[in-house]
Structures are given as C-alpha cells and as structure tokens.
Write a protein that holds these residues in place. Structure first.
Motif, PDB file in Angstrom:
ATOM      1  N   LEU A 103       0.853  -1.195   0.000  1.00  0.00           N
ATOM      2  CA  LEU A 103       0.000   0.000   0.000  1.00  0.00           C
ATOM      3  C   LEU A 103       0.882   1.236   0.000  1.00  0.00           C
ATOM      4  O   LEU A 103       1.713   1.413   0.895  1.00  0.00           O
ATOM      5  CB  LEU A 103      -0.909   0.000   1.229  1.00  0.00           C
ATOM      6  N   LEU A 104       0.713   2.076  -1.013  1.00  0.00           N
ATOM      7  CA  LEU A 104       1.382   3.368  -1.058  1.00  0.00           C
ATOM      8  C   LEU A 104       0.374   4.418  -0.636  1.00  0.00           C
ATOM      9  O   LEU A 104      -0.699   4.530  -1.245  1.00  0.00           O
ATOM     10  CB  LEU A 104       1.890   3.693  -2.464  1.00  0.00           C
ATOM     11  N   MET A 105       0.693   5.175   0.406  1.00  0.00           N
ATOM     12  CA  MET A 105      -0.243   6.211   0.844  1.00  0.00           C
ATOM     13  C   MET A 105       0.494   7.476   1.252  1.00  0.00           C
ATOM     14  O   MET A 105       1.579   7.431   1.842  1.00  0.00           O
ATOM     15  CB  MET A 105      -1.127   5.712   1.988  1.00  0.00           C
ATOM     16  N   ASN A 106      -0.109   8.595   0.899  1.00  0.00           N
ATOM     17  CA  ASN A 106       0.446   9.885   1.281  1.00  0.00           C
ATOM     18  C   ASN A 106       0.283  10.119   2.782  1.00  0.00           C
ATOM     19  O   ASN A 106      -0.647   9.599   3.396  1.00  0.00           O
ATOM     20  CB  ASN A 106      -0.274  11.007   0.534  1.00  0.00           C
ATOM     21  N   PRO A 107       1.132  10.951   3.365  1.00  0.00           N
ATOM     22  CA  PRO A 107       0.974  11.285   4.780  1.00  0.00           C
ATOM     23  C   PRO A 107      -0.169  12.248   5.053  1.00  0.00           C
ATOM     24  O   PRO A 107      -0.366  12.662   6.192  1.00  0.00           O
ATOM     25  CB  PRO A 107       2.326  11.916   5.143  1.00  0.00           C
ATOM     26  N   ASP A 108      -0.924  12.615   4.007  1.00  0.00           N
ATOM     27  CA  ASP A 108      -2.130  13.432   4.199  1.00  0.00           C
ATOM     28  C   ASP A 108      -3.390  12.628   3.892  1.00  0.00           C
ATOM     29  O   ASP A 108      -4.449  13.186   3.625  1.00  0.00           O
ATOM     30  CB  ASP A 108      -2.085  14.697   3.340  1.00  0.00           C
ATOM     31  N   VAL A 109      -3.270  11.298   3.946  1.00  0.00           N
ATOM     32  CA  VAL A 109      -4.390  10.395   3.683  1.00  0.00           C
ATOM     33  C   VAL A 109      -4.785   9.682   4.965  1.00  0.00           C
ATOM     34  O   VAL A 109      -3.935   9.197   5.708  1.00  0.00           O
ATOM     35  CB  VAL A 109      -4.023   9.359   2.598  1.00  0.00           C
ATOM     36  N   GLN A 110      -6.084   9.615   5.219  1.00  0.00           N
ATOM     37  CA  GLN A 110      -6.606   8.848   6.340  1.00  0.00           C
ATOM     38  C   GLN A 110      -7.487   7.728   5.800  1.00  0.00           C
ATOM     39  O   GLN A 110      -8.383   7.954   4.993  1.00  0.00           O
ATOM     40  CB  GLN A 110      -7.428   9.732   7.277  1.00  0.00           C
ATOM     41  N   LEU A 111      -7.212   6.514   6.256  1.00  0.00           N
ATOM     42  CA  LEU A 111      -7.970   5.351   5.819  1.00  0.00           C
ATOM     43  C   LEU A 111      -9.231   5.192   6.651  1.00  0.00           C
ATOM     44  O   LEU A 111      -9.191   5.339   7.876  1.00  0.00           O
ATOM     45  CB  LEU A 111      -7.134   4.080   5.967  1.00  0.00           C
ATOM     46  N   ALA A 112     -10.348   4.861   6.015  1.00  0.00           N
ATOM     47  CA  ALA A 112     -11.515   4.399   6.760  1.00  0.00           C
ATOM     48  C   ALA A 112     -11.157   3.072   7.418  1.00  0.00           C
ATOM     49  O   ALA A 112     -10.299   2.335   6.927  1.00  0.00           O
ATOM     50  CB  ALA A 112     -12.712   4.226   5.834  1.00  0.00           C
ATOM     51  N   LYS A 113     -11.805   2.757   8.522  1.00  0.00           N
ATOM     52  CA  LYS A 113     -11.373   1.606   9.311  1.00  0.00           C
ATOM     53  C   LYS A 113     -11.503   0.280   8.576  1.00  0.00           C
ATOM     54  O   LYS A 113     -10.777  -0.677   8.886  1.00  0.00           O
ATOM     55  CB  LYS A 113     -12.138   1.553  10.633  1.00  0.00           C
ATOM     56  N   ASN A 114     -12.386   0.193   7.587  1.00  0.00           N
ATOM     57  CA  ASN A 114     -12.540  -1.068   6.866  1.00  0.00           C
ATOM     58  C   ASN A 114     -11.737  -1.117   5.562  1.00  0.00           C
ATOM     59  O   ASN A 114     -11.843  -2.082   4.797  1.00  0.00           O
ATOM     60  CB  ASN A 114     -14.020  -1.323   6.559  1.00  0.00           C
ATOM     61  N   SER A 115     -10.916  -0.095   5.297  1.00  0.00           N
ATOM     62  CA  SER A 115     -10.270   0.026   3.988  1.00  0.00           C
ATOM     63  C   SER A 115      -9.247  -1.064   3.706  1.00  0.00           C
ATOM     64  O   SER A 115      -9.208  -1.619   2.604  1.00  0.00           O
ATOM     65  CB  SER A 115      -9.601   1.399   3.859  1.00  0.00           C
ATOM     66  N   LEU A 116      -8.402  -1.374   4.670  1.00  0.00           N
ATOM     67  CA  LEU A 116      -7.402  -2.412   4.442  1.00  0.00           C
ATOM     68  C   LEU A 116      -8.064  -3.737   4.103  1.00  0.00           C
ATOM     69  O   LEU A 116      -7.641  -4.446   3.179  1.00  0.00           O
ATOM     70  CB  LEU A 116      -6.511  -2.585   5.678  1.00  0.00           C
ATOM     71  N   LEU A 117      -9.093  -4.075   4.845  1.00  0.00           N
ATOM     72  CA  LEU A 117      -9.766  -5.352   4.643  1.00  0.00           C
ATOM     73  C   LEU A 117     -10.514  -5.384   3.315  1.00  0.00           C
ATOM     74  O   LEU A 117     -10.463  -6.392   2.594  1.00  0.00           O
ATOM     75  CB  LEU A 117     -10.730  -5.619   5.802  1.00  0.00           C
ATOM     76  N   GLN A 118     -11.200  -4.308   2.961  1.00  0.00           N
ATOM     77  CA  GLN A 118     -11.931  -4.267   1.702  1.00  0.00           C
ATOM     78  C   GLN A 118     -10.984  -4.414   0.518  1.00  0.00           C
ATOM     79  O   GLN A 118     -11.252  -5.181  -0.421  1.00  0.00           O
ATOM     80  CB  GLN A 118     -12.721  -2.962   1.580  1.00  0.00           C
ATOM     81  N   GLY A 119      -9.877  -3.677   0.541  1.00  0.00           N
ATOM     82  CA  GLY A 119      -8.921  -3.761  -0.559  1.00  0.00           C
ATOM     83  C   GLY A 119      -8.282  -5.129  -0.650  1.00  0.00           C
ATOM     84  O   GLY A 119      -8.117  -5.680  -1.741  1.00  0.00           O
ATOM     85  N   LEU A 120      -7.915  -5.694   0.489  1.00  0.00           N
ATOM     86  CA  LEU A 120      -7.264  -7.001   0.504  1.00  0.00           C
ATOM     87  C   LEU A 120      -8.197  -8.088  -0.011  1.00  0.00           C
ATOM     88  O   LEU A 120      -7.794  -8.924  -0.836  1.00  0.00           O
ATOM     89  CB  LEU A 120      -6.795  -7.330   1.928  1.00  0.00           C
ATOM     90  N   ARG A 121      -9.426  -8.105   0.466  1.00  0.00           N
ATOM     91  CA  ARG A 121     -10.376  -9.127   0.025  1.00  0.00           C
ATOM     92  C   ARG A 121     -10.614  -9.059  -1.475  1.00  0.00           C
ATOM     93  O   ARG A 121     -10.707 -10.089  -2.155  1.00  0.00           O
ATOM     94  CB  ARG A 121     -11.701  -8.968   0.779  1.00  0.00           C
ATOM     95  N   PHE A 122     -10.703  -7.850  -1.996  1.00  0.00           N
ATOM     96  CA  PHE A 122     -10.940  -7.704  -3.435  1.00  0.00           C
ATOM     97  C   PHE A 122      -9.754  -8.237  -4.226  1.00  0.00           C
ATOM     98  O   PHE A 122      -9.919  -8.964  -5.211  1.00  0.00           O
ATOM     99  CB  PHE A 122     -11.202  -6.240  -3.784  1.00  0.00           C
ATOM    100  N   LEU A 123      -8.539  -7.902  -3.819  1.00  0.00           N
ATOM    101  CA  LEU A 123      -7.359  -8.382  -4.516  1.00  0.00           C
ATOM    102  C   LEU A 123      -7.233  -9.895  -4.423  1.00  0.00           C
ATOM    103  O   LEU A 123      -6.791 -10.557  -5.371  1.00  0.00           O
ATOM    104  CB  LEU A 123      -6.106  -7.706  -3.954  1.00  0.00           C
TER     105      LEU A 123
END
Length: 286
Positions: A112-132
């Motif tokens: 995961l590449l993310m800017n230091p001005d980005v905030q993830l929603a709490k379910n974002s890691l899981l949603q992205g991972l499951r889709f991949l």
C-alpha cells in the motif's frame, strides 16, 4: 499474475505500507498512521491475519523536522506494527524514487502506497485485501476519496490531453465552467461514484493498493519523474500485467489538492513532468 489457492488466501498475509514525507504536516502524518493502525485492528478483529510492515521515507532536509519524525517513529509508532523502518535519504530524492527504496526493502504479498495526508476508513485495508484476493487478474485498486468536508475527489483519470491539463492548471473558474463536462469526463465521473466497481486507465499515487509482485515486475516508479505524472506512468505500465480497478468500498479522506493551488514552483514541476509523460506515452492535444 498467479492465482492464489484457497490455502494461500487463508494463510497469514504480509502487507507493506510505504509513506514518503517532505516537510509534510506533522499532525496529518500522525492522523495517517493512526488511521492505518485502526484499519489494521479492524481487519484482524474480523479474522484477517495480517503482518504489517511500515516503511517511512523522510525526504525532508530540515534537521528539526527530521528529528521530530524520528522521535515520533521511535516513541509512538514502533510498537503499533509488526515492523517499522524509517530512514532519511539525505536529500529530497523525489516521490517515486523514495517509494522505490521502500519497495526494494520488502518481500510482502501486497503493498500500500499512501500519502501522509491520507486517512484510511477503518474497513479500507480489509476491503482492498479481500478484493485483490478474490480477483486474481487485478493488480491494483484505487479507493473512493473525499476531502475533509466530505466532498468526493475523483482520483482516477482517463488519458490526459494537453488541453485538459492547461484548463486544470491555468484556466480561471469561469472558463473551467464552460468546459465542465469535458473536465468531468477526464475524471471518469460517470464511473467513479460511490457504488460501482469500475476498471480504470489511470489512478492517483496518493493511495495505491497493489500486489507487490506486480509493482516489482514493472520496476516500480520510473526515475524519469521527480514529482507528478509518476503515478500515471506507473498505471500505464501496470496494465501490461493486470487490471486497475476503482473500489468504492475502500474509502479514504485525502487532504491534498491540485498542483495549481500550490504555487508556481509546483506548476513548473507539473509542466516539466507532463512534457516527459507525453513524449514517452504519446501526445494528445484535445
């Protein structure tokens, strides 16, 4: 791309996350790291066994800022993740080159590449991972993004034209309003709303969730670009190995803005990188 077996998808997943700072807002950096921890906790609480490695590259040259970042990593971040590395190249080597240094230090399944001005929603890691995991031919997903006021930001793009970039960078508001439908088409607004998954040509580098092997297969970002257009160039090269998809169930808050709002120095870098991009991938004027 190789298709994961059921056993592979159930095993522990390794995820590396790279952030690049350059005199970035320290408060936003802290918020980004906190959101990453919350998203990791959310995924683990729902049975996803993720091993997370955070790789922070600080391009800053201000010794006071560098010291503050290092202290933050040592005192507050080290204990939040499975592994944390922070280093200072000694100069501002550019956005893509810094992420490439991080990419060279990992053998993870996903990155995961993310800017230091980005905030993830709490379910974002899981949603992205499951889709991949479920879509073996997808090599990268791009999230739905809103700004701090909740207004949607259209991160995915069609192939740019010189006209659309000139309008976005230099045109006054009344002129941009005359070309509203043209500019909205560039931002793929008809596809990238709040509901539907869509395959897209280009994605923004502020938040990219990808298969590590795909990023490494195309050698990461090109060293042609110091800043701007490195994400578009990477997107086009990633299409050689798989699909890029807009995933609205993965949500971020992005506090960044357009280059035109950052002063003439950024506009100059934007134009310089745009020139390189068109010479490499083909000119489109209108």
């Amino acid at each position: 791309m190789k298709k994961p077996s059921p056993k592979q998808s159930a095993r522990r997943v390794s995820l590396s996350v790279s952030m690049v700072t350059y005199n970035s807002s320290f408060d936003l950096l802290c918020q980004s790291v906190d959101s990453l921890q919350r998203a990791l906790d959310w995924a683990r609480q729902r049975g996803c066994d993720i091993e997370l490695q955070l790789l922070l590259v600080d391009n800053s040259t201000d010794p006071v800022y560098r010291s503050r970042v290092q202290q933050f990593i040592t005192s507050e971040v080290q204990q939040k993740f499975d592994a944390v590395q922070c280093w200072h190249p000694g100069a501002n080597i550019g956005y893509g080159a810094a992420h490439n240094q991080a990419l060279a230090k990992t053998e993870s399944d996903y990155h995961l590449l993310m800017n230091p001005d980005v905030q993830l929603a709490k379910n974002s890691l899981l949603q992205g991972l499951r889709f991949l995991q479920q879509q073996s031919d997808v090599v990268m997903v791009s999230p739905r993004a809103t700004n701090a006021q909740g207004q949607i930001q259209y991160l995915c793009k069609r192939y740019p034209s010189v006209l659309v970039l000139v309008l976005r960078a230099f045109a006054p508001g009344f002129l941009r309003s005359w070309f509203r439908s043209y500019l909205q088409s560039y931002e793929i607004r008809e596809l990238c709303g709040e509901k539907g998954v869509a395959e897209v040509p280009l994605v923004s580098g502020c938040c990219m969730y990808a298969r590590t092997e795909a990023l490494q297969a195309v050698a990461g970002f090109s060293d042609r670009y110091f800043m701007y257009f490195e994400d578009f160039d990477l997107s086009l090269r990633l299409h050689r190995v798989g699909r890029l998809v807009y995933l609205p169930k993965m949500h971020i808050v992005h506090h960044g803005g357009y280059s035109a709002r950052k002063g003439w120095r950024h506009i100059t870098m934007f134009v310089h990188s745009g020139w390189k991009f068109f010479w490499r991938h083909g000119w489109c004027w209108i």
